[in-house]
Write a protein that holds these residues in place. Sequence first.
Motif, PDB file in Angstrom:
ATOM      1  N   THR A 103       1.357  -1.262   0.470  1.00 24.06           N
ATOM      2  CA  THR A 103      -0.211  -0.320  -0.118  1.00 24.06           C
ATOM      3  C   THR A 103       0.969   1.506  -0.240  1.00 24.06           C
ATOM      4  O   THR A 103       1.667   1.412   0.528  1.00 24.06           O
ATOM      5  CB  THR A 103      -1.026   0.272   1.242  1.00 24.06           C
ATOM      6  N   LEU A 104       0.684   2.080  -0.602  1.00 24.37           N
ATOM      7  CA  LEU A 104       1.296   3.714  -0.981  1.00 24.37           C
ATOM      8  C   LEU A 104      -0.180   4.536  -0.224  1.00 24.37           C
ATOM      9  O   LEU A 104      -0.825   4.332  -1.220  1.00 24.37           O
ATOM     10  CB  LEU A 104       1.961   3.971  -2.524  1.00 24.37           C
ATOM     11  N   SER A 105       0.869   5.425   0.566  1.00 23.06           N
ATOM     12  CA  SER A 105      -0.571   6.671   1.242  1.00 23.06           C
ATOM     13  C   SER A 105      -0.247   7.365   0.245  1.00 23.06           C
ATOM     14  O   SER A 105       1.264   7.471   0.391  1.00 23.06           O
ATOM     15  CB  SER A 105      -0.899   6.390   2.765  1.00 23.06           C
ATOM     16  N   LEU A 106      -0.898   8.334  -0.456  1.00 23.82           N
ATOM     17  CA  LEU A 106      -0.178  10.485  -0.152  1.00 23.82           C
ATOM     18  C   LEU A 106      -1.657  10.544   0.499  1.00 23.82           C
ATOM     19  O   LEU A 106      -2.491  10.815   0.767  1.00 23.82           O
ATOM     20  CB  LEU A 106      -1.467   9.889  -1.765  1.00 23.82           C
ATOM     21  N   VAL A 107      -0.922  11.661   0.969  1.00 23.65           N
ATOM     22  CA  VAL A 107      -1.049  12.348   2.385  1.00 23.65           C
ATOM     23  C   VAL A 107      -0.847  13.336   2.147  1.00 23.65           C
ATOM     24  O   VAL A 107       0.208  14.289   1.533  1.00 23.65           O
ATOM     25  CB  VAL A 107      -0.441  11.365   3.619  1.00 23.65           C
ATOM     26  N   GLY A 108      -1.989  14.745   2.517  1.00 19.11           N
ATOM     27  CA  GLY A 108      -1.675  16.386   1.942  1.00 19.11           C
ATOM     28  C   GLY A 108      -3.447  16.450   2.770  1.00 19.11           C
ATOM     29  O   GLY A 108      -4.058  16.564   3.091  1.00 19.11           O
TER      30      GLY A 108
ATOM     31  N   LEU B 134      -3.634   1.668  -3.602  1.00 21.35           N
ATOM     32  CA  LEU B 134      -3.254   3.264  -3.685  1.00 21.35           C
ATOM     33  C   LEU B 134      -4.140   4.193  -2.905  1.00 21.35           C
ATOM     34  O   LEU B 134      -5.148   4.229  -3.154  1.00 21.35           O
ATOM     35  CB  LEU B 134      -3.282   4.351  -4.820  1.00 21.35           C
ATOM     36  N   LEU B 135      -3.401   4.071  -1.714  1.00 20.89           N
ATOM     37  CA  LEU B 135      -4.383   4.975  -0.339  1.00 20.89           C
ATOM     38  C   LEU B 135      -4.522   6.624  -0.295  1.00 20.89           C
ATOM     39  O   LEU B 135      -3.580   7.396  -0.296  1.00 20.89           O
ATOM     40  CB  LEU B 135      -4.488   4.484   0.874  1.00 20.89           C
ATOM     41  N   ILE B 136      -5.408   7.096  -0.913  1.00 20.21           N
ATOM     42  CA  ILE B 136      -5.742   8.537  -0.911  1.00 20.21           C
ATOM     43  C   ILE B 136      -6.449   9.737   0.833  1.00 20.21           C
ATOM     44  O   ILE B 136      -7.492   8.247   1.067  1.00 20.21           O
ATOM     45  CB  ILE B 136      -6.741   9.412  -2.058  1.00 20.21           C
TER      46      ILE B 136
END
Length: 324
Positions: free
Chosen positions: A47-52, A213-215
């Motif tokens: 799992t790759l997370s995009l955070v912001g 792909l976790l947002i």
Amino acid sequence: MTSGGSVLEARNLKKHFPVTRGLALQRTVGWVRAVEDVSFVIRPGETLSLVGESGAGKTTVAKTVLLLEKLSGGNLLFHGKDVSQFGRAELREYRLNVQAVFQDPWGSMNPRMRVKTIVAEPLAVNTALSKQEIQRKVLELLAQVGLRPDQADLYPHEFSGGQRQRIAVARALALNPQLVVLDEPVSALDVSIRAQIMNLLKDLQTTYGLSYLLIAHNLATVRYMSHAVAIMYLGRIVEYAEGDELFEHPRHPYTKALMSAALPAHPDDVTEEIVLSGEMPSPLNPPRGCHFHPRCPQAMDVCREVAPVVTQLGGSHQVSCHLY
């Protein structure tokens, strides 16, 4: 971010939206740089997370991966092959292998369709299975996400939010995808239900070797789910590292501010409080130099003039900041 054995690799993704004036004779007066030079790798079963914050460009990245938005620049590679070079058959294969679960399960379901029809739809459209085979597969999928066979005849409004999200997961898994884009999959749910859905997603990942792909913006969710994390600010990745490494050794001032705003894992944990001034600038007119400098408590003169380059800190930890 080496790409050895990747399911999906993004190289310098760009997505710019034109800003136009006029009704009859529209002219472009500027560009919203929603995503700028974003690169990452998603490996099998990880799992790759995009955070912001809102407006960081996370959902735009997700839309480009799902081919709902056309790239303005850069490349998407699926198992090492450039998606932009795919013919019709390869594109169809890509779309079957990359599915999505969205934040609002209610909005992504037809309220007039029974659950068995909702989950069966991808199978009916994309496979040559018989009606009986589809029916059997639907009941299997519902069982995998923790729903009973008799619930297949119900309508979406007869389920709770958590149950609707389980239906959305079942539908996403119908075609045996390799990658699932999870766009804020638990943020609309009660806290007690979030853990159930996150555990379900992790169990399914282990069973089927799924990549995610976790947002997300909830750091507790991100820490629990992620193998790697990318922190985004104003369309760019400012820090990228393995999950535990990032949470234990955040380097970028923005990452540190996000962590300080999150609740500590334990009530006795003492965290440094970092309060960011102002709001995220507009991607239509980003600041010069480092985009974060107007809000950064550690900004230096160089930050106002020169955009930082990506610095490798050891392992896969990368940061874009003049402090390093």
